[in-house]
Design a protein around this motif. Structure first.
Motif, PDB file in Angstrom:
ATOM      1  N   UNK A  11     -17.124 -32.000   0.920  1.00 25.24           N
ATOM      2  CA  UNK A  11     -16.568 -32.359  -0.388  1.00 25.24           C
ATOM      3  C   UNK A  11     -17.684 -32.771  -1.345  1.00 25.24           C
ATOM      4  N   UNK A  12     -18.591 -33.613  -0.843  1.00 24.07           N
ATOM      5  CA  UNK A  12     -19.695 -34.058  -1.693  1.00 24.07           C
ATOM      6  C   UNK A  12     -20.547 -32.866  -2.109  1.00 24.07           C
ATOM      7  N   UNK A  13     -20.703 -31.899  -1.212  1.00 19.33           N
ATOM      8  CA  UNK A  13     -21.485 -30.714  -1.552  1.00 19.33           C
ATOM      9  C   UNK A  13     -20.845 -29.985  -2.731  1.00 19.33           C
ATOM     10  N   UNK A  14     -19.515 -29.912  -2.717  1.00 16.92           N
ATOM     11  CA  UNK A  14     -18.813 -29.317  -3.867  1.00 16.92           C
ATOM     12  C   UNK A  14     -19.122 -30.094  -5.137  1.00 16.92           C
ATOM     13  N   UNK A  15     -19.091 -31.426  -5.047  1.00 21.47           N
ATOM     14  CA  UNK A  15     -19.360 -32.255  -6.219  1.00 21.47           C
ATOM     15  C   UNK A  15     -20.763 -32.027  -6.770  1.00 21.47           C
ATOM     16  N   UNK A  16     -21.727 -31.737  -5.865  1.00 18.75           N
ATOM     17  CA  UNK A  16     -23.111 -31.543  -6.309  1.00 18.75           C
ATOM     18  C   UNK A  16     -23.326 -30.149  -6.892  1.00 18.75           C
ATOM     19  N   UNK A  17     -22.294 -29.321  -6.827  1.00 18.43           N
ATOM     20  CA  UNK A  17     -22.456 -27.968  -7.326  1.00 18.43           C
ATOM     21  C   UNK A  17     -23.140 -27.045  -6.325  1.00 18.43           C
ATOM     22  N   UNK A  18     -23.143 -27.437  -5.042  1.00 19.13           N
ATOM     23  CA  UNK A  18     -23.698 -26.556  -4.010  1.00 19.13           C
ATOM     24  C   UNK A  18     -22.645 -25.481  -3.707  1.00 19.13           C
TER      25      UNK A  18
END
Lengths: 295, 262
Positions: A181-188
């Motif tokens: 989820x955090x990866x999605x937030x970082x734009x990864x």
């Protein structure tokens, strides 16, 4: 004593193979939390691609080796895109069944390809039957096949270390596996990263297959060695990259020693005995992660 | 302060749901360039959903999210980050096994390789706001305390070089003192770097103290909107968010009538 060292050396070489396949299991498990039971079959495909490269296309061995790795990288990525991504959000069991299915399919299809078929093939390698003796003629004798396995594995490990520690994409792969989820937030681009992990995992398995081929043979069922790589991943603590390799080495060495010193039959079950002992003593495996996510 | 800047983010009648459960029902709000806007609300009011809808994690069923004059709803989250909208998620959501530095680098993931030097420089700047992160730069982020993880999450979002930063309950699980410290730095970031902030909070006292403009959200609807200076003086806000009850029979009757507010 010399005998013992000799066995250890060939055990390590065998263990590298298990370690590489286990690494394939672990990479996919970490990134997508599913287990790819077709890992051994990806290895087999790698072996066959190497065979085609050298025999049918007449490439020099190392060129064929590299070409097979690249081809498997793309094959792994295509597999993720075509078969696994549509299953996103399905229960893990579904994905596991699909990977088992992919394995069956791969074994079946390979036998239908002319020139590949059900035969066992010999992969011609330039270092076949070479030996290196350490400490004079009655010293330790290592076969070149074993040395190549160990050297290539070591190179691969260094390469992976550099990838995961020093490149943006490598760190992003770890980040995605730790907190999607955090990866999605970082734009990864999480989906693209997962695709890349599948490709990487397939390429590593193919590498194992190409290294193993000179020792055994190339045939449709060579992927069953994956059944011993799986215990290696468990011993190392499923989800740990160094663990997969150490687990592989342990299983390789124990198996070789058991084959020599223990009565016939123990060689094949040694891996599972190691796993049972490990699960009883340290259920998380050697390098199992104890770090829980903080809430 | 700066409620006269241009409107950079606007939500028009946005409805989002999780499956059949509607989380926000027709929310409209505006964020002016350079301001600090807060959305107050109780648990389950839909605060986080608003932020998730803006950053593209959830697609709205209805309405539009307009950023710099262009609709951005239903776009890819990665694309939205590149447009300058960074999200500091609820519960920090750091990468526990990566080091603090690696976490920060992931914050800058969407920036091109050519900006490597600039990113390094900004990491130094961020360490200036939160010196503890410099000390812990090479430790796994999972070993940080809750407050430090919150600092890391804010810093990580800052490295995306955002125009607007969405903060989801930065005070969650932190002591009042630490909450104040974090808010003071958030305000500094707003003043010094001109980053617009949209802060979602349960802690009304702190949020109203530091923000410029506030919205109150209740079961998915905006029920009140005013500059924070005005909100701070409203009876309902005082009672139900700041816990200041008017004494006497009249106050108690009022309080009972509006019990649904919490």
């Amino acid at each position: 004593m010399l005998q013992f060292l000799q066995l250890i050396a060939s055990g390590i070489a065998q263990g590298c193979i298990y370690g590489l396949i286990a690494l394939g299991f672990v990479l996919i498990y970490k990134a997508t939390e599913t287990i790819n039971f077709a890992q051994g079959d990806l290895m087999m495909l790698g072996g066959f691609l190497g065979l085609t490269g050298t025999l049918a296309l007449g490439l020099p061995f190392w060129a064929a080796f590299a070409a097979a790795l690249v081809a498997m990288l793309f094959f792994g990525m295509a597999l993720e895109r075509a078969v696994l991504r549509p299953l996103l959000g399905q229960p893990a069991f579904t994905v596991v069944m699909v990977t088992i299915g992919i394995g069956y399919l791969a074994r079946g299809l390979v036998t239908m390809i002319p020139e590949w078929g059900t035969d066992t093939h010999v992969l011609p390698v330039p270092y076949k039957d070479d030996i290196v003796s350490i400490g004079g003629t009655d010293g330790l004798i290592l076969s070149m096949e074993h040395i190549v396995i160990i050297a290539v594995t070591a190179l691969l490990i260094v390469g992976l270390y550099l990838l995961f520690k020093h490149t943006k994409i490598g760190i992003a792969m770890q980040a995605t596996s730790q907190n999607q989820l955090a990866a999605f937030y970082m734009g990864i681009p999480v989906r693209r990263i997962n695709m890349l992990v599948w490709g990487l995992s397939a390429a590593i398995s193919a590498c194992a297959g190409l290294l193993l081929a000179p020792i055994t043979f190339v045939h449709a069922n060579m992927g069953f060695i994956g059944l011993k790589a799986f215990p290696a991943a468990v011993v190392g603590g499923f989800g740990s990259i160094p663990g997969a390799l150490v687990g592989g080495l342990i299983i390789g060495v124990v198996e070789t020693l058991a084959g020599f010193y223990l009565p016939e039959g123990f060689k094949d079950i040694a891996a599972y005995i190691v796993v049972l002992v490990m699960l009883a003593v340290k259920p998380n495996g050697l390098f199992g992660e104890n770090l829980r996510k903080k809430v | 302060m700066s409620l006269d800047g241009e409107i950079i983010l606007q939500l028009n009648n946005v409805e989002s749901s999780y499956g059949p459960v509607k989380a926000i029902r027709g929310v409209s709000l505006k964020v002016h360039q350079g301001s600090i806007v807060t959305v107050l609300g109780a648990n389950g009011a839909g605060k986080s959903t608003i932020l998730k809808t803006i950053s593209g994690i959830i697609d709205p069923q209805k309405g539009s999210v307009v950023y710099h004059g262009e609709p951005i709803q239903k776009k890819d989250p990665a694309w939205i980050v590149r447009q300058g909208i960074a999200h500091v998620p609820e519960g920090r959501e750091i990468f526990p096994l990566l080091t603090v530095r690696e976490n920060l680098l992931m914050g800058a993931y969407t920036r091109p390789l050519g900006e490597k030097a600039a990113v390094e420089q900004e990491i130094e700047q961020v360490y200036g706001y939160f010196p503890i992160l410099r000390e812990r730069a090479n430790q796994p982020a999972g070993q940080l305390s809750g407050g430090q993880q919150q600092m890391l999450a804010i810093s990580r979002a800052l490295l995306a070089k955002p125009t607007i930063m969405l903060l989801d309950e930065p005070s969650l699980g932190l002591s009042p003192k630490l909450t104040r410290e974090i808010f003071e730095i958030i305000v500094r970031i707003n003043r010094e770097r001109g980053v617009t902030l949209l802060v979602v909070e349960q802690n009304a006292r702190v949020a109203l103290k530091y923000a410029d403009f506030g919205y109150v959200l209740e079961v998915g609807r905006i029920v009140m909107e005013d500059p924070c200076a005005v909100l701070r003086e409203k009876e309902d806000i005082k009672e139900f968010y700041l816990g200041i009850k008017e004494s006497g029979v009249r106050g108690t009757r009022r309080w009972k009538k509006k019990k649904t507010w919490r």
